[in-house]
Motif scaffolding. Structure first.
Motif, PDB file in Angstrom:
ATOM      1  N   ILE A  25      -7.812  -2.447   9.007  1.00  0.00           N
ATOM      2  CA  ILE A  25      -7.067  -2.485   7.970  1.00  0.00           C
ATOM      3  C   ILE A  25      -8.607  -2.554   6.876  1.00  0.00           C
ATOM      4  N   ALA A  28     -11.262  -0.523   6.531  1.00  0.00           N
ATOM      5  CA  ALA A  28     -10.675   1.132   6.094  1.00  0.00           C
ATOM      6  C   ALA A  28     -10.504   0.950   4.592  1.00  0.00           C
ATOM      7  N   ALA A  29      -9.888  -0.391   3.963  1.00  0.00           N
ATOM      8  CA  ALA A  29      -9.985  -0.700   2.460  1.00  0.00           C
ATOM      9  C   ALA A  29     -11.633  -0.919   1.676  1.00  0.00           C
ATOM     10  N   ILE A  36      -8.261   4.314   3.581  1.00  0.00           N
ATOM     11  CA  ILE A  36      -6.896   4.178   4.293  1.00  0.00           C
ATOM     12  C   ILE A  36      -5.808   5.410   4.465  1.00  0.00           C
ATOM     13  N   LEU A  39      -6.174   6.504   7.908  1.00  0.00           N
ATOM     14  CA  LEU A  39      -5.077   5.492   9.221  1.00  0.00           C
ATOM     15  C   LEU A  39      -4.330   6.094   9.672  1.00  0.00           C
ATOM     16  N   MET A 139       0.284   0.333   6.811  1.00  0.00           N
ATOM     17  CA  MET A 139       0.242   0.641   5.683  1.00  0.00           C
ATOM     18  C   MET A 139       1.297   0.333   4.644  1.00  0.00           C
ATOM     19  N   ALA A 142      -2.978  -1.541   4.099  1.00  0.00           N
ATOM     20  CA  ALA A 142      -4.020  -1.214   3.261  1.00  0.00           C
ATOM     21  C   ALA A 142      -3.651  -0.504   2.208  1.00  0.00           C
ATOM     22  N   HIS A 143      -2.253   0.087   1.597  1.00  0.00           N
ATOM     23  CA  HIS A 143      -2.223   0.316   0.082  1.00  0.00           C
ATOM     24  C   HIS A 143      -1.956  -1.126  -0.950  1.00  0.00           C
ATOM     25  N   ARG A 145      -4.034  -3.447  -0.362  1.00  0.00           N
ATOM     26  CA  ARG A 145      -5.435  -3.710  -0.553  1.00  0.00           C
ATOM     27  C   ARG A 145      -6.396  -2.160  -1.887  1.00  0.00           C
ATOM     28  N   LEU A 146      -5.664  -1.137  -1.182  1.00  0.00           N
ATOM     29  CA  LEU A 146      -5.783  -0.431  -2.616  1.00  0.00           C
ATOM     30  C   LEU A 146      -5.700  -0.127  -4.125  1.00  0.00           C
ATOM     31  N   ALA A 160       4.139   3.097   0.826  1.00  0.00           N
ATOM     32  CA  ALA A 160       2.981   3.125   1.469  1.00  0.00           C
ATOM     33  C   ALA A 160       3.754   3.916   2.890  1.00  0.00           C
ATOM     34  N   TYR A 164       1.781   8.160   2.652  1.00  0.00           N
ATOM     35  CA  TYR A 164       1.109   7.911   4.196  1.00  0.00           C
ATOM     36  C   TYR A 164       1.839   8.548   5.353  1.00  0.00           C
TER      37      TYR A 164
END
Length: 188
Positions: A25, A28-29, A36, A39, A139, A142-143, A145-146, A160, A164
């Motif tokens: 994660i 990806a971030a 992301i 993923l 997700m 990840a979301h 963090r984004l 998320a 995703y």
């Protein structure tokens, strides 16, 4: 997934290792929105069933090394003796690591990574997880963090899931192996 493990270990880290997933994660971030967005496709190896997720402190390589050490000491590290030993035990055997986690040893193909490892069911440092619950937790982190938000926020989780994964929203973040517990297990 198992590329960083010494041969002949096979461990599906997407399904069975929370620490590895946390690292994925993070990577990806760092790659931003494109990282992301990749993923969900990577998580195809998670499948659609219930699985056991190791949430302890040992890295995948350390887990493999502990199992290697035990099997070598018992003369069971090479394929043929291992295959015979596992066949005598109904195709699998359990082993305990120094952190008290329990791991299932199964046999893979003779020509590849034949030492297939899974966390034990209902064992210390392990939680049972549904595939979509794991995907949703990944997700959500990840979301979050984004977007600079909190993965434990129900709105973030549902955003998320929709963006995703194409999944319907959930009403709450349940504990004890539910989505809330998996989100907590994947928190840094």
């Amino acid at each position: 997934m198992t590329d960083d493990l010494a041969h002949p270990a096979l461990l599906n880290t997407w399904k069975h290792h929370a620490g590895w997933i946390r690292g994925r994660i993070t990577a990806a971030a760092h790659a931003g929105a494109d990282g992301i967005a990749r993923l969900p496709a990577e998580m195809a190896v998670v499948g659609s069933r219930l699985m056991d997720l190791y949430v302890g402190a040992f890295a995948p390589a350390a887990i493999a090394e502990c199992v290697f050490t035990e099997l070598k000491a018992r003369g069971l590290f090479e394929y043929e003796p291992l295959a015979k030993w596992l066949a005598e035990r109904g195709a699998y055997e359990m082993t305990e690591l120094p952190d008290r986690s329990k791991w299932t040893i199964r046999l893979g193909p003779a020509t590849g990574r034949y030492l297939h490892l899974h966390p034990g069911r209902w064992a210390p440092h392990t939680m049972r997880v549904q595939a979509n619950t794991l995907r949703s937790a990944v997700m959500a982190h990840a979301h979050a963090r984004l977007t600079g938000r909190d993965a434990r926020d129900l709105a973030v989780v549902n955003e998320a899931r929709r963006l995703y994964l194409g999944l319907l929203p959930v009403r709450e973040l349940t504990g004890d192996g539910g989505l809330g517990a998996v989100i907590a297990a994947l928190a840094e």
